[in-house]
Write an enzyme that holds these catalytic residues in place. Structure first.
Site, PDB file in Angstrom:
ATOM      1  N   ASP A  67      45.682  33.384  44.379  1.00 14.40           N
ATOM      2  CA  ASP A  67      46.899  34.126  44.033  1.00 14.40           C
ATOM      3  C   ASP A  67      46.803  34.525  42.556  1.00 14.40           C
ATOM      4  OD1 ASP A  67      49.442  34.886  43.286  1.00 14.40           O
ATOM      5  OD2 ASP A  67      50.450  33.259  44.367  1.00 14.40           O
TER       6      ASP A  67
ATOM      7  N   CYS B  36      51.664  47.056  48.951  1.00 12.21           N
ATOM      8  CA  CYS B  36      52.577  48.206  49.025  1.00 12.21           C
ATOM      9  C   CYS B  36      53.715  48.014  50.019  1.00 12.21           C
ATOM     10  CB  CYS B  36      51.763  49.442  49.390  1.00 12.21           C
ATOM     11  SG  CYS B  36      50.676  49.175  50.785  1.00 12.21           S
TER      12      CYS B  36
HETATM   13  C1  LIG Z   1      46.845  47.469  49.181  1.00 13.29           C
HETATM   14  S1  LIG Z   1      45.763  46.123  49.420  1.00 13.29           S
HETATM   15  C2  LIG Z   1      44.417  46.621  48.376  1.00 13.29           C
HETATM   16  C3  LIG Z   1      43.267  47.227  49.111  1.00 13.29           C
HETATM   17  C4  LIG Z   1      42.075  47.603  48.258  1.00 13.29           C
HETATM   18  N1  LIG Z   1      42.439  48.371  47.103  1.00 13.29           N
HETATM   19  C5  LIG Z   1      41.041  48.382  49.075  1.00 13.29           C
HETATM   20  O1  LIG Z   1      40.840  49.575  48.827  1.00 13.29           O
HETATM   21  O2  LIG Z   1      40.430  47.789  49.978  1.00 13.29           O
HETATM   22  C6  LIG Z   1      46.525  44.841  48.474  1.00 13.29           C
HETATM   23  C7  LIG Z   1      45.797  43.520  48.513  1.00 13.29           C
HETATM   24  O3  LIG Z   1      46.461  42.592  47.643  1.00 13.29           O
HETATM   25  C8  LIG Z   1      46.309  41.301  48.210  1.00 13.29           C
HETATM   26  N2  LIG Z   1      47.313  40.392  47.604  1.00 13.29           N
HETATM   27  C9  LIG Z   1      48.611  40.249  47.961  1.00 13.29           C
HETATM   28  N3  LIG Z   1      49.208  39.331  47.176  1.00 13.29           N
HETATM   29  C10 LIG Z   1      48.269  38.883  46.306  1.00 13.29           C
HETATM   30  C11 LIG Z   1      48.297  37.920  45.253  1.00 13.29           C
HETATM   31  N4  LIG Z   1      49.409  37.243  44.952  1.00 13.29           N
HETATM   32  N5  LIG Z   1      47.148  37.694  44.566  1.00 13.29           N
HETATM   33  C12 LIG Z   1      46.015  38.367  44.877  1.00 13.29           C
HETATM   34  N6  LIG Z   1      45.938  39.292  45.868  1.00 13.29           N
HETATM   35  C13 LIG Z   1      47.054  39.550  46.577  1.00 13.29           C
HETATM   36  C14 LIG Z   1      46.498  41.548  49.695  1.00 13.29           C
HETATM   37  O4  LIG Z   1      45.964  40.485  50.470  1.00 13.29           O
HETATM   38  C15 LIG Z   1      45.770  42.877  49.891  1.00 13.29           C
HETATM   39  O5  LIG Z   1      44.443  42.686  50.278  1.00 13.29           O
END
Ligand SMILES: C[S@@+](CC[C@H](N)C(=O)[O-])C[C@H]1O[C@@H](n2cnc3c(N)ncnc32)[C@H](O)[C@@H]1O
Length: 323
Positions: free
Chosen positions: A56, A77
């Site tokens: 996280d 998102c």
């Molecule tokens: C919109 S996706 C990004 C996808 C990436 N840019 C791609 O093109 O493959 C957002 C990502 O943030 C991750 N995420 C959500 N909360 C998070 C946190 N607290 N710390 C790290 N990653 C997190 C989700 O699991 C997800 O994979």
């Protein structure tokens, strides 16, 4: 500033399975990445590099994150999406846009790229404007634009908002690539050459039991092409509706143009314009494969942004220092 080989270093946040990073890795040297979901990170590792840290981001101390020339990332998102709960920055995931801002503030890269759904510049535009205001106070000139992947030879209607911040001392404002090819690719052009989905091609296996034939029959009898929820077919001679992380959920399947089955993961990747060289590990659960694909940045869009960013950075006089 770039190393002797002309490489700018990058750290990547909210990296998912790395579809954006896959588009950036030819133009930039990605040295660090972070993702909370271990299955997505495992695929990142297999396709991009083992520099990804699982965890996280709000719990990773800033001093454990390297300082790099560039930062890229698309915070979750769902809270800004009309198909989600629309909680905006009050949502658990929505507030992570501020975590991204804190990292930029602490690390002061020469530029950054931020991606999100268009809800951020529509229903939640207050949040977008406050983000831009804060970035400005931190010393960045921010350009932003909604890009539709279908204008980058991607067989999909996929609008996403992109922000690019450039540190003011670099003296330029990022110019977005203009609809580079301005040629729409059809679903047929994207997936029509794939062999039968029998597993002989990577990530291309049909699960004939989900959705059930009865439910597909119902969709065929009562076509609901623009229906958001439920099943929908992708049109052979048109572009696919936006593929989202909901792809992984039962009842939200996107059906093949003419066969009675949902799209395979490879078909979804093709509809995201991801090269076939990107392969999800065999032991990655299918739900995670679909989810990571729907979460990703369309490869051609990421590539156009990476190319534009690199050439605009290369045009800056070299004496500008990193801090
Ligand atoms: C919109 S996706 C990004 C996808 C990436 N840019 C791609 O093109 O493959 C957002 C990502 O943030 C991750 N995420 C959500 N909360 C998070 C946190 N607290 N710390 C790290 N990653 C997190 C989700 O699991 C997800 O994979």
């Amino acid at each position: 500033m770039p190393d002797v080989n002309g490489n700018y270093t990058v750290s990547s946040f909210f990296s998912g399975a790395g579809l954006l990073d896959y588009a950036f890795m030819d133009s930039f040297k990605i040295v660090w990445a972070n993702e909370i979901v271990k299955q997505a990170a495992q695929s990142y590792c297999a396709n991009i590099g083992n520099h990804i840290r699982v965890g996280d981001i709000t719990r990773i101390p800033l001093n454990e994150i390297p300082s790099t020339d560039v930062i890229i990332g698309g915070p979750p998102c769902q809270d800004y999406s009309s198909s989600g709960k629309n909680k905006g920055e009050k949502g658990e995931r929505g507030k992570l846009v501020w975590a991204y801002l804190r990292i930029i503030k602490a690390k002061k890269p020469i530029c950054f790229l931020f991606e999100n759904v268009v809800g951020l510049c529509r229903k939640h535009k207050e949040t977008l404007h406050r983000l831009i205001e804060q970035f400005d106070k931190m010393g960045y000139t921010v350009s932003w634009k909604v890009l539709n992947a279908n204008q980058f030879e991607v067989a999909q209607h996929r609008e996403r908002v992109f922000l690019v911040g450039v540190r003011k001392d670099l003296g330029f404002v990022f110019q977005f690539p203009e609809n580079l090819k301005n040629k729409t690719k059809t679903v047929r052009e994207a997936i029509g050459d794939l062999p039968a989905p029998d597993g002989s091609f990577s990530n291309h296996i049909a699960t004939w039991t989900s959705p059930t034939p009865e439910r597909i029959y119902d969709v065929m009898k009562n076509p609901r092409p623009n229906q958001f929820r439920g099943m929908r077919r992708v049109p052979w001679e048109g572009v696919s509706p936006t593929l989202t992380a909901h792809l992984s959920k039962d009842g939200r399947e996107t059906l093949h143009s003419s066969e009675d089955r949902r799209l395979t993961v490879r078909e979804c990747l093709r509809i995201m314009s991801v090269p076939d060289s990107y392969v999800y590990p065999e032991n990655m659960p299918l739900t995670h494969q679909y989810k990571a694909t729907g979460n990703g940045v369309a490869y051609n869009v990421g590539k156009a942004l990476a190319t534009a960013l690199k050439s605009q950075l290369n045009a800056v006089p070299m004496q500008i220092s990193m801090f």
